[in-house]
Design a protein around this motif. Sequence first.
Motif, PDB file in Angstrom:
ATOM      1  N   GLU A 228       3.343   1.453  -2.186  1.00  0.00           N
ATOM      2  CA  GLU A 228       3.947   1.438  -3.522  1.00  0.00           C
ATOM      3  C   GLU A 228       3.102   2.209  -4.529  1.00  0.00           C
ATOM      4  O   GLU A 228       1.874   2.173  -4.498  1.00  0.00           O
ATOM      5  CB  GLU A 228       4.102  -0.018  -3.987  1.00  0.00           C
ATOM      6  N   GLU A 229       3.784   2.882  -5.433  1.00  0.00           N
ATOM      7  CA  GLU A 229       3.094   3.565  -6.529  1.00  0.00           C
ATOM      8  C   GLU A 229       2.538   2.525  -7.509  1.00  0.00           C
ATOM      9  O   GLU A 229       3.158   1.488  -7.737  1.00  0.00           O
ATOM     10  CB  GLU A 229       4.057   4.498  -7.268  1.00  0.00           C
ATOM     11  N   ILE A 230       1.388   2.820  -8.075  1.00  0.00           N
ATOM     12  CA  ILE A 230       0.751   1.913  -9.023  1.00  0.00           C
ATOM     13  C   ILE A 230       0.985   2.437 -10.440  1.00  0.00           C
ATOM     14  O   ILE A 230       0.750   3.617 -10.705  1.00  0.00           O
ATOM     15  CB  ILE A 230      -0.776   1.826  -8.756  1.00  0.00           C
TER      16      ILE A 230
ATOM     17  N   ALA B  23      -2.244  -0.148 -14.603  1.00  0.00           N
ATOM     18  CA  ALA B  23      -3.154  -0.765 -13.634  1.00  0.00           C
ATOM     19  C   ALA B  23      -4.562  -0.196 -13.719  1.00  0.00           C
ATOM     20  O   ALA B  23      -5.521  -0.825 -13.255  1.00  0.00           O
ATOM     21  CB  ALA B  23      -2.617  -0.584 -12.220  1.00  0.00           C
TER      22      ALA B  23
ATOM     23  N   TYR C  11      -5.043  -6.627 -11.893  1.00  0.00           N
ATOM     24  CA  TYR C  11      -3.897  -6.055 -11.178  1.00  0.00           C
ATOM     25  C   TYR C  11      -4.022  -6.222  -9.661  1.00  0.00           C
ATOM     26  O   TYR C  11      -3.044  -6.549  -8.988  1.00  0.00           O
ATOM     27  CB  TYR C  11      -3.706  -4.575 -11.527  1.00  0.00           C
ATOM     28  N   SER C  12      -5.217  -5.993  -9.118  1.00  0.00           N
ATOM     29  CA  SER C  12      -5.385  -6.104  -7.660  1.00  0.00           C
ATOM     30  C   SER C  12      -5.114  -7.525  -7.185  1.00  0.00           C
ATOM     31  O   SER C  12      -4.535  -7.737  -6.122  1.00  0.00           O
ATOM     32  CB  SER C  12      -6.791  -5.666  -7.243  1.00  0.00           C
TER      33      SER C  12
ATOM     34  N   HIS D   8       0.836  -1.208   0.000  1.00  0.00           N
ATOM     35  CA  HIS D   8       0.000   0.000   0.000  1.00  0.00           C
ATOM     36  C   HIS D   8       0.870   1.258   0.000  1.00  0.00           C
ATOM     37  O   HIS D   8       0.352   2.357  -0.167  1.00  0.00           O
ATOM     38  CB  HIS D   8      -0.936   0.013   1.225  1.00  0.00           C
TER      39      HIS D   8
ATOM     40  N   GLN E 251      -7.327   3.353  -9.102  1.00  0.00           N
ATOM     41  CA  GLN E 251      -7.972   3.283 -10.414  1.00  0.00           C
ATOM     42  C   GLN E 251      -9.062   4.347 -10.532  1.00  0.00           C
ATOM     43  O   GLN E 251      -9.156   5.050 -11.548  1.00  0.00           O
ATOM     44  CB  GLN E 251      -8.571   1.885 -10.632  1.00  0.00           C
TER      45      GLN E 251
ATOM     46  N   PHE F 287      -1.400  -8.092  -7.271  1.00  0.00           N
ATOM     47  CA  PHE F 287      -0.816  -7.246  -6.232  1.00  0.00           C
ATOM     48  C   PHE F 287      -0.871  -7.932  -4.874  1.00  0.00           C
ATOM     49  O   PHE F 287       0.149  -8.064  -4.174  1.00  0.00           O
ATOM     50  CB  PHE F 287      -1.596  -5.928  -6.214  1.00  0.00           C
TER      51      PHE F 287
ATOM     52  N   VAL G  62      -5.875  -0.604  -4.732  1.00  0.00           N
ATOM     53  CA  VAL G  62      -5.783  -0.585  -6.196  1.00  0.00           C
ATOM     54  C   VAL G  62      -7.041   0.028  -6.798  1.00  0.00           C
ATOM     55  O   VAL G  62      -6.955   0.875  -7.702  1.00  0.00           O
ATOM     56  CB  VAL G  62      -5.552  -2.011  -6.747  1.00  0.00           C
TER      57      VAL G  62
END
Length: 211
Positions: A98-100, A104, A110-111, A96, A195, A114, A191
């Motif tokens: 980290e940059e997405i 994504a 992606y989630s 949490h 989004q 992740f 995520v």
Amino acid sequence: MNSTDFDRIIAQERKVLASIKEQGEKLIPEFKRITASYIRELSIKLMKSYFRYKPEVTRSLGTEKLEEMKREFTGILVSLPEHTSERLDDSQIWLHREEIPDRAVTDMTYSYQFEKRSNKSMDEAIRDLIGLVGSMLIKYGFVEAGKDFTWKMTPGGIPQYANDLPSKGMDHHKALNKLMEQYKNILVEYVFAIQNLRKAEQAKNSANLID
């Protein structure tokens, strides 16, 4: 919608995102505490098991070596909270923070990827920490490296617990599983929140281009 409407939506999405990040941060100290307690339980269980099923090793060590081993084991138990805290500071666990990437936004898997990545790192950290007692069991002859399949040797020669993490008779297993599930849900929400924020920002940019 005008620019003010988009700004309001973006501000709300940022607020949601900040709240999710805060939930992730609040979970970490409790996760470290419960993990250390679980590993303590399992380490004691493993010690008792090897003493029970390998009495010939116990006899061969003699009183002096056994006392030395017990002191070493006590030292491991005492140091577990510190070792656990350090090992669980792995950036690959707390995603949490980290940059997405932009991709994504449109990647509906992606989630899932992740949270699986985080869970794998958590599992490896726990197995590494159990390896503290594994190293001691090897040192005193209770475990033969490469022959006891309860342990897997890492490339650096450190034993890593290889069996399923036991739950029977383990008071902290349920709490640990619950925290892992909670964190998985936090990552999925994280995520989705990013989004939603990116989509809102993109919608505002597109509307500005039209204007």
